[in-house]
Motif scaffolding. Structure first.
Motif, PDB file in Angstrom:
ATOM      1  N   MET A  61       0.520  -1.158   0.093  1.00 14.08           N
ATOM      2  CA  MET A  61       0.244   0.104   0.167  1.00 14.08           C
ATOM      3  C   MET A  61       0.952   1.295   0.247  1.00 14.08           C
ATOM      4  O   MET A  61       2.201   1.753   0.547  1.00 14.08           O
ATOM      5  CB  MET A  61      -0.986   0.345   0.628  1.00 14.08           C
ATOM      6  N   LEU A  62       0.249   1.863  -0.715  1.00 13.39           N
ATOM      7  CA  LEU A  62       1.548   3.798  -1.203  1.00 13.39           C
ATOM      8  C   LEU A  62       0.646   4.454  -0.138  1.00 13.39           C
ATOM      9  O   LEU A  62      -0.166   4.756  -0.714  1.00 13.39           O
ATOM     10  CB  LEU A  62       2.195   3.021  -2.380  1.00 13.39           C
ATOM     11  N   ASN A  63       0.991   5.312   0.458  1.00 14.50           N
ATOM     12  CA  ASN A  63       0.923   6.695   0.804  1.00 14.50           C
ATOM     13  C   ASN A  63       1.812   7.752   0.466  1.00 14.50           C
ATOM     14  O   ASN A  63       3.062   7.393   0.807  1.00 14.50           O
ATOM     15  CB  ASN A  63       1.055   6.500   2.770  1.00 14.50           C
ATOM     16  N   ARG A  64       0.828   8.985   0.289  1.00 18.20           N
ATOM     17  CA  ARG A  64       1.866   9.986   0.153  1.00 18.20           C
ATOM     18  C   ARG A  64       1.759  10.968   1.374  1.00 18.20           C
ATOM     19  O   ARG A  64       0.759  11.656   2.689  1.00 18.20           O
ATOM     20  CB  ARG A  64       0.451  11.211  -0.566  1.00 18.20           C
ATOM     21  N   LEU A 100       5.726   3.472   1.121  1.00 19.78           N
ATOM     22  CA  LEU A 100       5.301   2.351   1.753  1.00 19.78           C
ATOM     23  C   LEU A 100       4.612   2.221   2.887  1.00 19.78           C
ATOM     24  O   LEU A 100       5.006   2.491   3.917  1.00 19.78           O
ATOM     25  CB  LEU A 100       5.535   1.282   1.366  1.00 19.78           C
ATOM     26  N   SER A 101       2.781   1.802   2.842  1.00 19.88           N
ATOM     27  CA  SER A 101       2.832   1.757   4.654  1.00 19.88           C
ATOM     28  C   SER A 101       2.285  -0.104   4.325  1.00 19.88           C
ATOM     29  O   SER A 101       2.734   0.032   5.708  1.00 19.88           O
ATOM     30  CB  SER A 101       1.037   2.515   4.717  1.00 19.88           C
ATOM     31  N   LYS A 102       2.354  -0.524   3.614  1.00 17.88           N
ATOM     32  CA  LYS A 102       2.331  -1.709   4.579  1.00 17.88           C
ATOM     33  C   LYS A 102       2.474  -2.692   3.552  1.00 17.88           C
ATOM     34  O   LYS A 102       2.659  -2.310   1.944  1.00 17.88           O
ATOM     35  CB  LYS A 102       0.719  -2.388   4.482  1.00 17.88           C
ATOM     36  N   ILE A 103       3.053  -3.897   3.373  1.00 13.61           N
ATOM     37  CA  ILE A 103       3.790  -5.195   2.263  1.00 13.61           C
ATOM     38  C   ILE A 103       3.158  -6.606   3.224  1.00 13.61           C
ATOM     39  O   ILE A 103       3.312  -6.600   3.843  1.00 13.61           O
ATOM     40  CB  ILE A 103       5.385  -5.003   2.178  1.00 13.61           C
ATOM     41  N   ARG A 104       3.168  -6.651   1.848  1.00 17.17           N
ATOM     42  CA  ARG A 104       2.522  -8.212   2.075  1.00 17.17           C
ATOM     43  C   ARG A 104       2.804  -9.192   1.246  1.00 17.17           C
ATOM     44  O   ARG A 104       3.220  -9.036   0.333  1.00 17.17           O
ATOM     45  CB  ARG A 104       0.280  -8.001   1.287  1.00 17.17           C
ATOM     46  N   MET A 105       3.376 -10.436   1.914  1.00 19.26           N
ATOM     47  CA  MET A 105       4.204 -11.465   1.315  1.00 19.26           C
ATOM     48  C   MET A 105       3.104 -13.089   1.953  1.00 19.26           C
ATOM     49  O   MET A 105       3.128 -13.351   2.277  1.00 19.26           O
ATOM     50  CB  MET A 105       5.477 -11.495   2.255  1.00 19.26           C
ATOM     51  N   VAL A 132       1.514 -12.749   5.000  1.00 19.05           N
ATOM     52  CA  VAL A 132       2.193 -12.471   6.263  1.00 19.05           C
ATOM     53  C   VAL A 132       1.780 -10.856   5.760  1.00 19.05           C
ATOM     54  O   VAL A 132       1.822 -10.665   5.014  1.00 19.05           O
ATOM     55  CB  VAL A 132       3.429 -12.898   6.693  1.00 19.05           C
ATOM     56  N   GLU A 133       0.936  -9.585   6.994  1.00 16.87           N
ATOM     57  CA  GLU A 133       1.322  -8.046   6.248  1.00 16.87           C
ATOM     58  C   GLU A 133       1.986  -7.694   7.218  1.00 16.87           C
ATOM     59  O   GLU A 133       1.894  -8.021   8.442  1.00 16.87           O
ATOM     60  CB  GLU A 133       0.093  -7.755   6.242  1.00 16.87           C
ATOM     61  N   VAL A 134       2.846  -6.820   7.068  1.00 15.04           N
ATOM     62  CA  VAL A 134       3.650  -6.025   8.036  1.00 15.04           C
ATOM     63  C   VAL A 134       3.409  -4.494   8.097  1.00 15.04           C
ATOM     64  O   VAL A 134       3.131  -4.027   6.612  1.00 15.04           O
ATOM     65  CB  VAL A 134       4.670  -5.996   7.493  1.00 15.04           C
ATOM     66  N   ASP A 135       2.605  -4.017   8.777  1.00 12.83           N
ATOM     67  CA  ASP A 135       2.426  -1.958   8.838  1.00 12.83           C
ATOM     68  C   ASP A 135       4.165  -1.459   8.761  1.00 12.83           C
ATOM     69  O   ASP A 135       5.063  -2.094   9.227  1.00 12.83           O
ATOM     70  CB  ASP A 135       1.492  -1.735   9.896  1.00 12.83           C
ATOM     71  N   LEU A 136       4.373  -1.127   7.925  1.00 15.56           N
ATOM     72  CA  LEU A 136       5.492   0.528   8.122  1.00 15.56           C
ATOM     73  C   LEU A 136       4.638   1.400   8.712  1.00 15.56           C
ATOM     74  O   LEU A 136       4.147   1.831   7.512  1.00 15.56           O
ATOM     75  CB  LEU A 136       6.184   0.175   6.575  1.00 15.56           C
ATOM     76  N   GLY A 150      12.989 -14.750  10.434  1.00 18.98           N
ATOM     77  CA  GLY A 150      12.401 -13.833   9.378  1.00 18.98           C
ATOM     78  C   GLY A 150      12.192 -12.265   8.781  1.00 18.98           C
ATOM     79  O   GLY A 150      11.502 -12.047   8.004  1.00 18.98           O
ATOM     80  N   LYS A 151      12.873 -11.863  10.277  1.00 20.54           N
ATOM     81  CA  LYS A 151      13.328 -10.406   9.777  1.00 20.54           C
ATOM     82  C   LYS A 151      13.996 -10.188   9.049  1.00 20.54           C
ATOM     83  O   LYS A 151      14.183  -9.283   7.747  1.00 20.54           O
ATOM     84  CB  LYS A 151      14.466 -10.004  10.872  1.00 20.54           C
ATOM     85  N   SER A 152      14.694 -10.564   8.220  1.00 22.20           N
ATOM     86  CA  SER A 152      15.704 -10.658   7.020  1.00 22.20           C
ATOM     87  C   SER A 152      15.368 -10.716   5.910  1.00 22.20           C
ATOM     88  O   SER A 152      15.258  -9.772   4.833  1.00 22.20           O
ATOM     89  CB  SER A 152      17.617 -11.507   7.497  1.00 22.20           C
ATOM     90  N   THR A 153      14.109 -12.065   6.442  1.00 26.61           N
ATOM     91  CA  THR A 153      13.158 -11.937   4.844  1.00 26.61           C
ATOM     92  C   THR A 153      12.654 -11.384   4.283  1.00 26.61           C
ATOM     93  O   THR A 153      12.312 -10.498   3.482  1.00 26.61           O
ATOM     94  CB  THR A 153      12.247 -13.098   5.328  1.00 26.61           C
ATOM     95  N   ILE A 154      12.566 -10.320   5.605  1.00 25.85           N
ATOM     96  CA  ILE A 154      11.297  -8.760   5.234  1.00 25.85           C
ATOM     97  C   ILE A 154      12.155  -8.446   4.080  1.00 25.85           C
ATOM     98  O   ILE A 154      12.074  -7.362   3.388  1.00 25.85           O
ATOM     99  CB  ILE A 154      10.573  -8.778   6.515  1.00 25.85           C
TER     100      ILE A 154
END
Length: 71
Positions: free
Chosen positions: A1-4, A11-16, A26-30, A43-47
């Protein structure tokens, strides 16, 4: 998801799913500052590698067949 934010984009979220050890979605909020912490092998390095692969899709090397995940 892209936020301005502040005239830029982030990026505000990544889904893998199906990337390395992440076989289930898995969804990670940024945020502006995101810290990944946890035990070894969680899984830290995988993200971070997923984010690097995404970056290479947009500004990566000249050869689209090369995806570097080691930095």
């Amino acid at each position: 998801m892209l936020n301005r934010t502040n005239g830029g984009s982030m990026l505000s979220k990544i889904r893998m799913e199906g990337f390395k050890a992440y076989s289930t979605p898995v969804e990670v909020d940024l945020r502006l500052m995101t810290v990944f912490c946890g035990i070894n092998g969680c899984g830290k390095s995988t993200i971070l590698q997923a984010l690097m692969a995404l970056k290479q899709c947009f500004v990566g090397p000249a050869s689209p067949k090369v995806v570097r995940l080691n930095g």
